[in-house]
Design an enzyme around this catalytic site. Structure first.
Site, PDB file in Angstrom:
ATOM      1  N   PRO A   1       0.797  -1.233   0.000  1.00 18.80           N
ATOM      2  CA  PRO A   1       0.000   0.000   0.000  1.00 18.80           C
ATOM      3  C   PRO A   1       0.827   1.280   0.000  1.00 18.80           C
ATOM      4  O   PRO A   1       2.056   1.266   0.130  1.00 18.80           O
ATOM      5  CB  PRO A   1      -0.797  -0.107   1.313  1.00 18.80           C
ATOM      6  CG  PRO A   1      -0.720  -1.538   1.721  1.00 18.80           C
ATOM      7  CD  PRO A   1       0.596  -2.037   1.211  1.00 18.80           C
ATOM      8  N   GLU A   2       0.114   2.397  -0.105  1.00 19.66           N
ATOM      9  CA  GLU A   2       0.709   3.722   0.017  1.00 19.66           C
ATOM     10  C   GLU A   2       1.311   3.904   1.413  1.00 19.66           C
ATOM     11  O   GLU A   2       0.731   3.473   2.413  1.00 19.66           O
ATOM     12  CB  GLU A   2      -0.354   4.794  -0.220  1.00 19.66           C
ATOM     13  CG  GLU A   2       0.177   6.227  -0.092  1.00 19.66           C
ATOM     14  CD  GLU A   2      -0.917   7.278  -0.189  1.00 19.66           C
ATOM     15  OE1 GLU A   2      -0.761   8.216  -0.986  1.00 19.66           O
ATOM     16  OE2 GLU A   2      -1.945   7.153   0.522  1.00 19.66           O
ATOM     17  N   THR A   3       2.482   4.555   1.474  1.00 18.59           N
ATOM     18  CA  THR A   3       3.185   4.830   2.747  1.00 18.59           C
ATOM     19  C   THR A   3       3.116   3.636   3.693  1.00 18.59           C
ATOM     20  O   THR A   3       2.916   3.785   4.894  1.00 18.59           O
ATOM     21  CB  THR A   3       2.652   6.107   3.445  1.00 18.59           C
ATOM     22  OG1 THR A   3       1.231   5.993   3.649  1.00 18.59           O
ATOM     23  CG2 THR A   3       2.978   7.344   2.628  1.00 18.59           C
TER      24      THR A   3
END
Length: 342
Positions: free
Chosen positions: A44-46
């Site tokens: 996922p993102e970050t």
């Protein structure tokens, strides 16, 4: 490259605000995907060190300690954490796309690294424009971050979160013959009470990307447990007020928008897998190809500048700057003339 490619989307909880522990978890998940025969695994993102939920949990004047902690747990692109992840990709002979908060000197960026099965960096990109409150913590990318790369699994691209709601950003990716797209999302179990940020809206956004691009879309999301929600506590120690539970919606869409994976429970950690055949893209594009036969270049066109934009240019950078347009070159030349006259 074989006809069938196995892709994997991670649905898991980071070890919130802990770079080292989340890196260890990343490697375990890469090993798990490799053992399951995956050719590509998407995070996922970050993902490292987890999405900065504190941005939405506290007023700005109370965020100082959280910002400092987040900086301290954000890896550099060439640091030991990313090198270990690259080694895990090489050891498992797998392509990895991982989202992380990238620390570069005094700035942070919402970055994704596309890593090949030999541990090589295929592309390191930054989110072009952080969304809403994110802009108080993160810097911006530039046009060089809108690139689709050749990889062992095909033409591969990636975007973060609300980049999937930027029409021109999406079109820039479509026009590069993207075949597999990684959609990195944070936990969809925060701010779910806000319609535009609800899981339903964000899932529809990702499905639309598959419809418009005729690409396979690998959607990876973080989850948040009740315990994780207390990492960002209220004054009385309760869970962050923006927590709406779970948040995991990992899946893979086909180029015709078919869901190719079995859904996990939104609170459950795991990896979902799909075996895909890139030949299916041809049939989908026969129906709809917005950057090809369905385009109208005589009426609308996209100008895409993929030249890196840096705040400081030195003489040795001039050749690269010329690729960014005559305006930059003229400005650089004028500055150089002023320096010589002085």
């Amino acid at each position: 490259m074989s006809d069938t490619i196995r892709v994997a989307a991670v649905q898991a909880e980071p070890v919130w605000l802990d770079m080292e522990a989340t890196t260890e978890k990343t490697i375990r998940l890469i090993d798990e995907a490799g053992a399951a025969g995956a050719d590509l695994v998407a995070f996922p993102e970050t993902w490292i060190p987890g999405y900065p939920v504190f941005l939405w949990s506290y007023p700005v004047y109370e965020q100082g300690p959280w910002v400092a902690r987040y900086h301290a747990n954000s890896p550099t692109a060439d640091g030991p954490e990313m090198r270990r992840i690259r080694e895990a990709a090489r050891r498992n002979n797998i392509t990895v796309v991982v989202g992380f908060s990238e620390k570069d000197a005094g700035s942070l960026y919402m970055s994704q690294m596309l890593i090949g099965p030999e541990g090589e960096v295929l592309k390191h990109r930054r989110k072009l424009k952080p969304t809403h409150a994110e802009r108080t913590l993160f810097g911006e990318g530039d046009g060089s971050d809108l690139v689709v790369v050749d990889s062992p699994v095909g033409r591969l691209g990636a975007l973060n979160c609300f980049e999937h709601l930027q029409p021109l950003t999406k079109y820039a990716m479509y026009a590069q013959n993207e075949q597999i797209h990684v959609a990195g999302w944070p936990c969809l179990g925060i701010l779910g009470m806000v319609p535009v940020l609800s899981p339903e809206a964000l899932i529809a956004t990702t499905l639309t990307y598959a419809l418009e691009s005729s690409a396979f879309v690998v959607m990876s999301t973080q989850i948040m447990s009740d315990e994780g929600a207390r990492v960002f506590p209220t004054a009385d120690g309760g869970p962050t007020p923006v927590y709406t539970g779970g948040g995991g919606f990992a899946r893979v869409y086909g180029p015709d928008t078919t869901v190719l994976t079995e859904a996990l429970d939104p609170t459950e950690e795991g990896i979902v897998y799909a075996d895909i055949d890139l030949a299916a893209i041809d049939s989908a594009k026969n129906t709809l190809d917005p950057a090809g036969h369905y385009a109208r270049a005589d009426a609308t066109q996209l100008v895409l500048n993929t030249t890196p934009r840096r705040p400081v240019l030195r003489p040795r950078d001039l050749e690269d700057a010329l690729g960014g347009g005559a305006q930059d070159a003229d400005r650089f030349g004028a500055l150089e003339e002023e320096r010589q006259e002085a």
